[in-house]
Design a protein around this motif. Structure first.
Motif, PDB file in Angstrom:
ATOM      1  N   MET A 194       0.834  -1.167   0.000  1.00  0.00           N
ATOM      2  CA  MET A 194       0.000   0.000   0.000  1.00  0.00           C
ATOM      3  C   MET A 194       0.887   1.242   0.000  1.00  0.00           C
ATOM      4  SD  MET A 194      -2.900  -1.003   2.708  1.00  0.00           S
ATOM      5  CE  MET A 194      -2.866  -2.741   3.050  1.00  0.00           C
ATOM      6  N   ASN A 195       0.811   2.007  -1.025  1.00  0.00           N
ATOM      7  CA  ASN A 195       1.627   3.214  -1.131  1.00  0.00           C
ATOM      8  C   ASN A 195       0.788   4.477  -1.173  1.00  0.00           C
ATOM      9  OD1 ASN A 195       4.066   1.836  -1.184  1.00  0.00           O
ATOM     10  ND2 ASN A 195       3.906   1.433  -3.349  1.00  0.00           N
ATOM     11  N   ASP A 196      -0.327   4.462  -0.484  1.00  0.00           N
ATOM     12  CA  ASP A 196      -1.213   5.620  -0.513  1.00  0.00           C
ATOM     13  C   ASP A 196      -0.577   6.807   0.199  1.00  0.00           C
ATOM     14  OD1 ASP A 196      -3.108   4.232  -1.909  1.00  0.00           O
ATOM     15  OD2 ASP A 196      -4.341   3.778  -0.169  1.00  0.00           O
ATOM     16  N   ILE A 197      -0.515   7.931  -0.506  1.00  0.00           N
ATOM     17  CA  ILE A 197      -0.048   9.198   0.057  1.00  0.00           C
ATOM     18  C   ILE A 197      -1.132  10.217  -0.250  1.00  0.00           C
ATOM     19  CG2 ILE A 197       1.690  11.008  -0.026  1.00  0.00           C
ATOM     20  CD1 ILE A 197       3.653   8.880  -1.102  1.00  0.00           C
ATOM     21  N   LYS A 198      -1.570  10.929   0.773  1.00  0.00           N
ATOM     22  CA  LYS A 198      -2.592  11.938   0.579  1.00  0.00           C
ATOM     23  C   LYS A 198      -2.044  13.277   1.060  1.00  0.00           C
ATOM     24  CE  LYS A 198      -7.400  13.001   1.165  1.00  0.00           C
ATOM     25  NZ  LYS A 198      -8.729  12.497   1.317  1.00  0.00           N
ATOM     26  N   VAL A 199      -2.374  14.340   0.333  1.00  0.00           N
ATOM     27  CA  VAL A 199      -1.915  15.685   0.684  1.00  0.00           C
ATOM     28  C   VAL A 199      -3.093  16.453   1.273  1.00  0.00           C
ATOM     29  CG1 VAL A 199      -0.934  17.837  -0.175  1.00  0.00           C
ATOM     30  CG2 VAL A 199      -0.171  15.649  -1.141  1.00  0.00           C
ATOM     31  N   PHE A 200      -2.847  17.058   2.416  1.00  0.00           N
ATOM     32  CA  PHE A 200      -3.839  17.892   3.088  1.00  0.00           C
ATOM     33  C   PHE A 200      -3.332  19.324   3.070  1.00  0.00           C
ATOM     34  CE2 PHE A 200      -4.658  13.708   4.575  1.00  0.00           C
ATOM     35  CZ  PHE A 200      -6.014  13.655   4.842  1.00  0.00           C
ATOM     36  N   GLY A 201      -4.166  20.238   2.629  1.00  0.00           N
ATOM     37  CA  GLY A 201      -3.766  21.634   2.507  1.00  0.00           C
ATOM     38  C   GLY A 201      -3.033  21.864   1.201  1.00  0.00           C
ATOM     39  N   LYS A 202      -2.552  23.068   1.030  1.00  0.00           N
ATOM     40  CA  LYS A 202      -1.867  23.441  -0.211  1.00  0.00           C
ATOM     41  C   LYS A 202      -0.621  24.241   0.133  1.00  0.00           C
ATOM     42  CE  LYS A 202      -2.811  25.294  -4.754  1.00  0.00           C
ATOM     43  NZ  LYS A 202      -3.801  25.842  -5.665  1.00  0.00           N
TER      44      LYS A 202
ATOM     45  N   SER B 232       0.624   7.190   4.103  1.00  0.00           N
ATOM     46  CA  SER B 232       1.260   8.401   4.620  1.00  0.00           C
ATOM     47  C   SER B 232       0.492   9.624   4.149  1.00  0.00           C
ATOM     48  CB  SER B 232       2.725   8.489   4.188  1.00  0.00           C
ATOM     49  OG  SER B 232       2.826   8.583   2.795  1.00  0.00           O
ATOM     50  N   ALA B 233       0.767  10.733   4.835  1.00  0.00           N
ATOM     51  CA  ALA B 233       0.094  11.986   4.492  1.00  0.00           C
ATOM     52  C   ALA B 233       1.080  13.140   4.618  1.00  0.00           C
ATOM     53  CB  ALA B 233      -1.092  12.223   5.414  1.00  0.00           C
TER      54      ALA B 233
ATOM     55  N   PRO C 135       4.407  28.456   9.246  1.00  0.00           N
ATOM     56  CA  PRO C 135       4.147  27.504   8.156  1.00  0.00           C
ATOM     57  C   PRO C 135       4.790  26.143   8.475  1.00  0.00           C
ATOM     58  CG  PRO C 135       4.761  29.626   7.262  1.00  0.00           C
ATOM     59  CD  PRO C 135       5.006  29.692   8.744  1.00  0.00           C
ATOM     60  N   PHE C 136       3.977  25.109   8.450  1.00  0.00           N
ATOM     61  CA  PHE C 136       4.386  23.800   8.968  1.00  0.00           C
ATOM     62  C   PHE C 136       4.037  22.717   7.948  1.00  0.00           C
ATOM     63  CE2 PHE C 136       3.539  20.424  12.385  1.00  0.00           C
ATOM     64  CZ  PHE C 136       4.879  20.182  12.620  1.00  0.00           C
ATOM     65  N   HIS C 137       4.984  21.788   7.734  1.00  0.00           N
ATOM     66  CA  HIS C 137       4.822  20.727   6.745  1.00  0.00           C
ATOM     67  C   HIS C 137       5.182  19.372   7.366  1.00  0.00           C
ATOM     68  CE1 HIS C 137       6.554  18.425   3.144  1.00  0.00           C
ATOM     69  NE2 HIS C 137       5.253  18.383   3.029  1.00  0.00           N
ATOM     70  N   PRO C 138       4.259  18.806   8.158  1.00  0.00           N
ATOM     71  CA  PRO C 138       4.523  17.455   8.649  1.00  0.00           C
ATOM     72  C   PRO C 138       4.239  16.419   7.566  1.00  0.00           C
ATOM     73  CG  PRO C 138       2.505  18.297   9.599  1.00  0.00           C
ATOM     74  CD  PRO C 138       3.076  19.394   8.749  1.00  0.00           C
ATOM     75  N   VAL C 139       5.076  15.408   7.533  1.00  0.00           N
ATOM     76  CA  VAL C 139       4.848  14.227   6.697  1.00  0.00           C
ATOM     77  C   VAL C 139       4.716  13.069   7.677  1.00  0.00           C
ATOM     78  CG1 VAL C 139       5.731  12.728   4.880  1.00  0.00           C
ATOM     79  CG2 VAL C 139       6.182  15.206   4.800  1.00  0.00           C
ATOM     80  N   GLN C 140       3.530  12.464   7.712  1.00  0.00           N
ATOM     81  CA  GLN C 140       3.237  11.451   8.702  1.00  0.00           C
ATOM     82  C   GLN C 140       3.084  10.087   8.037  1.00  0.00           C
ATOM     83  OE1 GLN C 140      -0.168  12.851  10.989  1.00  0.00           O
ATOM     84  NE2 GLN C 140       1.087  14.439  11.951  1.00  0.00           N
ATOM     85  N   TYR C 141       3.779   9.095   8.606  1.00  0.00           N
ATOM     86  CA  TYR C 141       3.721   7.712   8.132  1.00  0.00           C
ATOM     87  C   TYR C 141       2.924   6.902   9.144  1.00  0.00           C
ATOM     88  CZ  TYR C 141       7.243   9.103   4.802  1.00  0.00           C
ATOM     89  OH  TYR C 141       7.904   9.736   3.778  1.00  0.00           O
TER      90      TYR C 141
ATOM     91  N   VAL D 219      -7.050   6.522  10.014  1.00  0.00           N
ATOM     92  CA  VAL D 219      -7.839   5.576  10.811  1.00  0.00           C
ATOM     93  C   VAL D 219      -8.989   5.019   9.972  1.00  0.00           C
ATOM     94  CG1 VAL D 219      -9.407   5.365  12.786  1.00  0.00           C
ATOM     95  CG2 VAL D 219      -7.200   6.520  13.050  1.00  0.00           C
ATOM     96  N   GLN D 220      -9.660   5.886   9.223  1.00  0.00           N
ATOM     97  CA  GLN D 220     -10.743   5.429   8.353  1.00  0.00           C
ATOM     98  C   GLN D 220     -10.209   4.435   7.323  1.00  0.00           C
ATOM     99  OE1 GLN D 220     -12.825   8.567   6.288  1.00  0.00           O
ATOM    100  NE2 GLN D 220     -14.137   7.136   5.206  1.00  0.00           N
ATOM    101  N   LYS D 221      -9.070   4.754   6.736  1.00  0.00           N
ATOM    102  CA  LYS D 221      -8.450   3.874   5.745  1.00  0.00           C
ATOM    103  C   LYS D 221      -8.108   2.516   6.371  1.00  0.00           C
ATOM    104  CE  LYS D 221      -4.904   3.891   2.232  1.00  0.00           C
ATOM    105  NZ  LYS D 221      -5.859   3.197   1.373  1.00  0.00           N
ATOM    106  N   TYR D 222      -7.582   2.544   7.582  1.00  0.00           N
ATOM    107  CA  TYR D 222      -7.236   1.298   8.269  1.00  0.00           C
ATOM    108  C   TYR D 222      -8.470   0.412   8.442  1.00  0.00           C
ATOM    109  CZ  TYR D 222      -6.272  -1.944  12.017  1.00  0.00           C
ATOM    110  OH  TYR D 222      -6.174  -3.088  12.768  1.00  0.00           O
ATOM    111  N   PHE D 223      -9.534   0.983   8.974  1.00  0.00           N
ATOM    112  CA  PHE D 223     -10.728   0.170   9.214  1.00  0.00           C
ATOM    113  C   PHE D 223     -11.335  -0.315   7.912  1.00  0.00           C
ATOM    114  CE2 PHE D 223     -10.338   1.663  13.511  1.00  0.00           C
ATOM    115  CZ  PHE D 223     -10.851   0.613  14.260  1.00  0.00           C
ATOM    116  N   GLU D 224     -11.356   0.514   6.883  1.00  0.00           N
ATOM    117  CA  GLU D 224     -11.942   0.100   5.609  1.00  0.00           C
ATOM    118  C   GLU D 224     -11.063  -0.890   4.855  1.00  0.00           C
ATOM    119  OE1 GLU D 224     -12.870   3.704   3.502  1.00  0.00           O
ATOM    120  OE2 GLU D 224     -14.505   4.203   4.879  1.00  0.00           O
TER     121      GLU D 224
END
Length: 150
Positions: A1-9, A78-79, A90-96, A137-142
């Motif tokens: 699973m290599n899903d990466i989602k971006v939140f914000g711009k 990851s996100a 201005p903050f850019h966390p990358v969370q795995y 969390v939603q992705k995990y349960f689904e």
């Protein structure tokens, strides 16, 4: 699973503080583990320190926040987040995000203002402070839990 989602711009005119972090989604009986802090609810985990691995980061953070060891069963997704932090700007966390289980208490938690809570899914998922963590969390349960039951 290599899903990466971006939140914000990303705002090209801003200089962001980058922060890599790793978190565990620990599930038990249809609930997931979170820590309640004065700022709100968060997944167990945090920022990488001293070039540690994602797994070592999660293990350290779990001991600090909950006093529990963890068993990592797999990587989920990851996100990337572009936001403004109240102290850092201005903050850019990358969370795995990983999934697994918490063990029994192994030590006294260092972070006394972090309290382990088991939140029911999906009813209490919205309590998580970080939208990316709610998504994970939603992705995990689904993708993991509901796929096992079909």
């Amino acid at each position: 699973m290599n899903d990466i989602k971006v939140f914000g711009k990303r705002n090209k005119n801003e200089t962001y503080v980058d922060r890599i972090g790793a978190y565990i989604i620990a599930e038990k009986d249809g609930c997931f583990a979170a820590v309640e802090t004065p700022r709100g609810f968060f997944l167990i985990g945090g920022g990488i320190e001293n070039n540690e691995s994602h797994i070592d980061c999660i293990k350290r953070e779990s001991l600090e926040e909950t006093g529990r060891n963890v068993q990592i069963d797999g990587y989920l997704c990851s996100a990337e987040i572009f936001t403004v932090h109240d102290r850092l700007g201005p903050f850019h966390p990358v969370q795995y995000y990983y999934y697994g289980k918490l063990s029994d208490i192994a030590a006294v938690p260092i972070e006394s203002d972090h309290n382990l809570r088991w939140l029911s899914y999906p009813d209490e998922c919205g309590k998580l402070f970080v939208p990316a963590q709610r998504w994970a969390v939603q992705k995990y349960f689904e993708d993991i839990i509901f796929q096992k039951s079909t």
